[in-house]
Scaffold this motif. Structure first.
Motif, PDB file in Angstrom:
ATOM      1  N   TYR A 233      -5.089  -0.783   0.084  1.00 61.76           N
ATOM      2  CA  TYR A 233      -4.762  -0.342  -1.274  1.00 61.76           C
ATOM      3  C   TYR A 233      -5.699   0.775  -1.726  1.00 61.76           C
ATOM      4  N   VAL A 234      -6.991   0.627  -1.456  1.00 60.26           N
ATOM      5  CA  VAL A 234      -7.979   1.629  -1.885  1.00 60.26           C
ATOM      6  C   VAL A 234      -7.803   2.932  -1.100  1.00 60.26           C
ATOM      7  N   LEU A 235      -7.670   2.814   0.217  1.00 61.63           N
ATOM      8  CA  LEU A 235      -7.541   4.017   1.050  1.00 61.63           C
ATOM      9  C   LEU A 235      -6.200   4.714   0.862  1.00 61.63           C
ATOM     10  N   ALA A 236      -5.221   4.002   0.276  1.00 60.43           N
ATOM     11  CA  ALA A 236      -3.933   4.643  -0.013  1.00 60.43           C
ATOM     12  C   ALA A 236      -4.100   5.796  -1.002  1.00 60.43           C
ATOM     13  N   ILE A 237      -5.195   5.765  -1.794  1.00 61.30           N
ATOM     14  CA  ILE A 237      -5.413   6.821  -2.791  1.00 61.30           C
ATOM     15  C   ILE A 237      -5.742   8.157  -2.110  1.00 61.30           C
ATOM     16  N   PRO A 238      -6.812   8.253  -1.287  1.00 61.64           N
ATOM     17  CA  PRO A 238      -7.040   9.540  -0.602  1.00 61.64           C
ATOM     18  C   PRO A 238      -5.923   9.880   0.377  1.00 61.64           C
ATOM     19  N   LEU A 239      -5.301   8.872   0.983  1.00 64.76           N
ATOM     20  CA  LEU A 239      -4.168   9.112   1.879  1.00 64.76           C
ATOM     21  C   LEU A 239      -3.068   9.881   1.147  1.00 64.76           C
ATOM     22  N   ALA A 240      -2.756   9.438  -0.087  1.00 65.24           N
ATOM     23  CA  ALA A 240      -1.693  10.063  -0.868  1.00 65.24           C
ATOM     24  C   ALA A 240      -2.103  11.426  -1.405  1.00 65.24           C
ATOM     25  N   VAL A 241      -3.350  11.541  -1.875  1.00 63.14           N
ATOM     26  CA  VAL A 241      -3.824  12.819  -2.414  1.00 63.14           C
ATOM     27  C   VAL A 241      -3.761  13.894  -1.330  1.00 63.14           C
ATOM     28  N   GLY A 242      -4.273  13.590  -0.148  1.00 60.56           N
ATOM     29  CA  GLY A 242      -4.189  14.542   0.958  1.00 60.56           C
ATOM     30  C   GLY A 242      -2.751  14.802   1.366  1.00 60.56           C
ATOM     31  N   GLY A 243      -1.937  13.749   1.355  1.00 57.06           N
ATOM     32  CA  GLY A 243      -0.543  13.889   1.744  1.00 57.06           C
ATOM     33  C   GLY A 243       0.257  14.770   0.799  1.00 57.06           C
ATOM     34  N   VAL A 244      -0.108  14.798  -0.486  1.00 56.41           N
ATOM     35  CA  VAL A 244       0.567  15.680  -1.445  1.00 56.41           C
ATOM     36  C   VAL A 244       0.470  17.127  -0.973  1.00 56.41           C
ATOM     37  N   PHE A 245      -0.731  17.536  -0.558  1.00 59.42           N
ATOM     38  CA  PHE A 245      -0.911  18.903  -0.073  1.00 59.42           C
ATOM     39  C   PHE A 245      -0.198  19.139   1.250  1.00 59.42           C
ATOM     40  N   ILE A 246      -0.388  18.223   2.205  1.00 63.63           N
ATOM     41  CA  ILE A 246       0.092  18.449   3.566  1.00 63.63           C
ATOM     42  C   ILE A 246       1.593  18.252   3.696  1.00 63.63           C
ATOM     43  N   THR A 247       2.121  17.172   3.157  1.00 61.30           N
ATOM     44  CA  THR A 247       3.512  16.824   3.430  1.00 61.30           C
ATOM     45  C   THR A 247       4.485  17.169   2.308  1.00 61.30           C
TER      46      THR A 247
ATOM     47  N   TYR B 289       0.832  -1.203   0.000  1.00 59.99           N
ATOM     48  CA  TYR B 289       0.000   0.000   0.000  1.00 59.99           C
ATOM     49  C   TYR B 289       0.872   1.260   0.000  1.00 59.99           C
ATOM     50  N   PHE B 290       2.098   1.170   0.527  1.00 60.76           N
ATOM     51  CA  PHE B 290       3.018   2.303   0.443  1.00 60.76           C
ATOM     52  C   PHE B 290       3.384   2.591  -1.016  1.00 60.76           C
ATOM     53  N   SER B 291       3.493   1.534  -1.817  1.00 56.01           N
ATOM     54  CA  SER B 291       3.802   1.715  -3.241  1.00 56.01           C
ATOM     55  C   SER B 291       2.626   2.347  -3.977  1.00 56.01           C
ATOM     56  N   VAL B 292       1.410   1.888  -3.647  1.00 57.34           N
ATOM     57  CA  VAL B 292       0.214   2.508  -4.237  1.00 57.34           C
ATOM     58  C   VAL B 292       0.206   4.003  -3.917  1.00 57.34           C
ATOM     59  N   SER B 293       0.489   4.313  -2.665  1.00 51.00           N
ATOM     60  CA  SER B 293       0.531   5.709  -2.225  1.00 51.00           C
ATOM     61  C   SER B 293       1.588   6.500  -2.993  1.00 51.00           C
ATOM     62  N   ALA B 294       2.758   5.888  -3.213  1.00 57.84           N
ATOM     63  CA  ALA B 294       3.845   6.574  -3.922  1.00 57.84           C
ATOM     64  C   ALA B 294       3.483   6.838  -5.379  1.00 57.84           C
ATOM     65  N   VAL B 295       2.821   5.872  -6.021  1.00 54.47           N
ATOM     66  CA  VAL B 295       2.398   6.053  -7.422  1.00 54.47           C
ATOM     67  C   VAL B 295       1.374   7.180  -7.515  1.00 54.47           C
ATOM     68  N   VAL B 296       0.397   7.175  -6.617  1.00 54.48           N
ATOM     69  CA  VAL B 296      -0.630   8.230  -6.612  1.00 54.48           C
ATOM     70  C   VAL B 296       0.025   9.594  -6.376  1.00 54.48           C
ATOM     71  N   THR B 297       0.994   9.638  -5.468  1.00 58.77           N
ATOM     72  CA  THR B 297       1.706  10.893  -5.196  1.00 58.77           C
ATOM     73  C   THR B 297       2.372  11.411  -6.454  1.00 58.77           C
TER      74      THR B 297
END
Length: 420
Positions: A105-119, A53-61
């Motif tokens: 895997y699914v929740l990694a998408i909003p996690l990453a989208v929000g993280g782009v702005f915040i982090t 799920y970290f990889s999913v998050s990285a791709v979305v980022t």
């Protein structure tokens, strides 16, 4: 414009921003590793599968970064940051309701989208708006406060997992992040200095120096030359390995529990890791100014070799493990300080944004590959020992990359490619 006071509003922005980014990184991103062992043990799927799920998050980022930049430029900063923390922390809280790995895997998408702005975007963009001088100091403070918040959040999260279970811990950490960040955003963050009726901090001094900066500030190597240089690919490799190395921090809690330590000790040690990031950010920033990026990078890589060697041969000594993980925090702080400093020193300012973004492909690729790779090695061998030896090799290669990049830079300068 408002009259100047001794305490410019930019410093309030920095305080607020440090808490916002610190919560996003320290309380959410950096506590993620504490949950892995408990989740896999409870639900019965492998460490490699979950850490994908970290990889999913990285791709979305990677995919969302250019979109996020445009949205932040177009809409009110307060709205963007509020939505960002709700997406990031809300997804983190919802992990507590999941029973299938697909939920992560699914929740990694909003996690990453929000993280782009915040982090990712918030720090450099807002600091650039509000600080026309002392940008480096502001970024150093931002990184250090993030480490401090992480140092508090790690043992707290570990205690919650140990006392209340991983499901409740996810929901408490995610919910608390929203409750802390949204009011700070609404009360302290402003759309821009102009909207608040002030000019950016140091703007008068920068304006006075404008002609000199235009004359000297854009010197460097152009993108067309950089693309053909060995230095660029050495820098990309450095970025790839430094991110791969730092990514192991997510697996440190599992490594420690595999060594026989309990989750509480792992959480306390990860708190030390965050203190290492805090202190490391300040030390590396100071050393880059005093020694230059080349020798600071070499010293940081050498510190990493010492840290991993201590982990390998600690013989379950809690003091040595704590020291090693704290020292490892220095490596993680290298990403935000040494990596951009190397790009600037080697290639100058002429095409810095293009060159840095190209080099950063190494960071993005490492984020996608390294985390699950470590998890799959652990699943296959039942140990992280081979991973630790691989990290030492990566650190040694990185020292080589620094020498290669600077040697190639000297050749390009001698050939006349460094121009105003």
């Amino acid at each position: 414009m408002k009259q100047k006071s001794n305490f410019h509003y930019a410093w309030w922005i920095l305080i607020a921003l440090s808490i916002i980014v610190g919560v996003g990184k320290g309380a959410i991103n950096n506590t993620s590793g504490l949950f892995l062992t408990s989740v896999t043990n409870d639900l019965g799927f492998g460490m490699g599968k979950l850490s994908l799920y970290f990889s999913v998050s990285a791709v979305v980022t990677m995919l969302f970064l250019p979109i996020g930049g445009k949205l932040m430029a177009k809409y009110d900063t307060r709205l963007i940051l509020s939505v960002g923390i709700v997406l990031q922390a809300g997804a983190f809280a919802l992990f507590g309701l999941m029973s299938s790995v697909w939920g992560w895997y699914v929740l990694a998408i909003p996690l990453a989208v929000g993280g782009v702005f915040i982090t990712v975007i918030a720090g450099p963009v807002i600091i650039n708006q509000w600080f026309k001088k002392s940008n480096g100091l502001a970024l150093g403070v931002l990184s250090a406060v993030g480490g401090g918040i992480g140092a508090i959040a790690q043992p707290v999260a570990a205690g919650l997992i140990d006392g209340l279970g991983w499901r409740t811990a996810y929901m408490i950490v995610g919910g608390a992040a929203i409750v802390i960040v949204v009011p700070i955003v609404m009360l302290l963050i402003k759309r821009s200095p102009q909207a608040h009726g002030v000019i950016p901090y140091g703007a008068e001094e920068v304006t006075g120096q404008e002609q000199q900066q235009q004359a000297t500030g854009e010197a460097g190597i152009d993108m067309a030359t950089a693309k053909k240089s060995t230095a660029l690919y050495a820098l990309m490799l450095f970025f790839f390995f430094i991110t791969s190395i730092a990514s192991f921090s997510m697996h440190i809690p599992t490594y420690l529990t595999n060594q026989g330590f309990d989750i509480t000790f792992a959480g306390n040690v990860m708190g030390t890791y965050m203190i290492g990031i805090l202190i490391g950010s300040l030390i590396l920033g100071f050393l880059v100014d005093k020694l230059g990026s080349k020798y600071t990078a070499i010293l940081a890589m050498a510190s990493g070799i010492i840290a991993i060697s201590l982990l390998l041969f600690a013989n379950n000594s809690t003091a040595i493990i704590t020291l090693a993980v704290g020292l490892f925090g220095l490596i993680s702080s290298s990403i935000g300080i040494i990596a951009p400093a190397l790009a600037s020193t080697i290639f100058g300012k002429k095409a810095y944004s293009e060159i840095y973004s190209t080099s950063s492909l190494g960071l993005a690729i490492a984020s996608i590959i390294a985390l699950p790779a470590y998890g799959f090695v652990y699943d296959a061998t039942g140990s992280y020992t081979s991973v630790l030896y691989a990290i030492i090799i990566m650190l040694v290669i990185n020292i080589g990359c620094v020498f290669v990049a600077f040697n190639n830079k000297n050749k390009m300068v001698a050939q006349g490619f460094w121009t105003d």
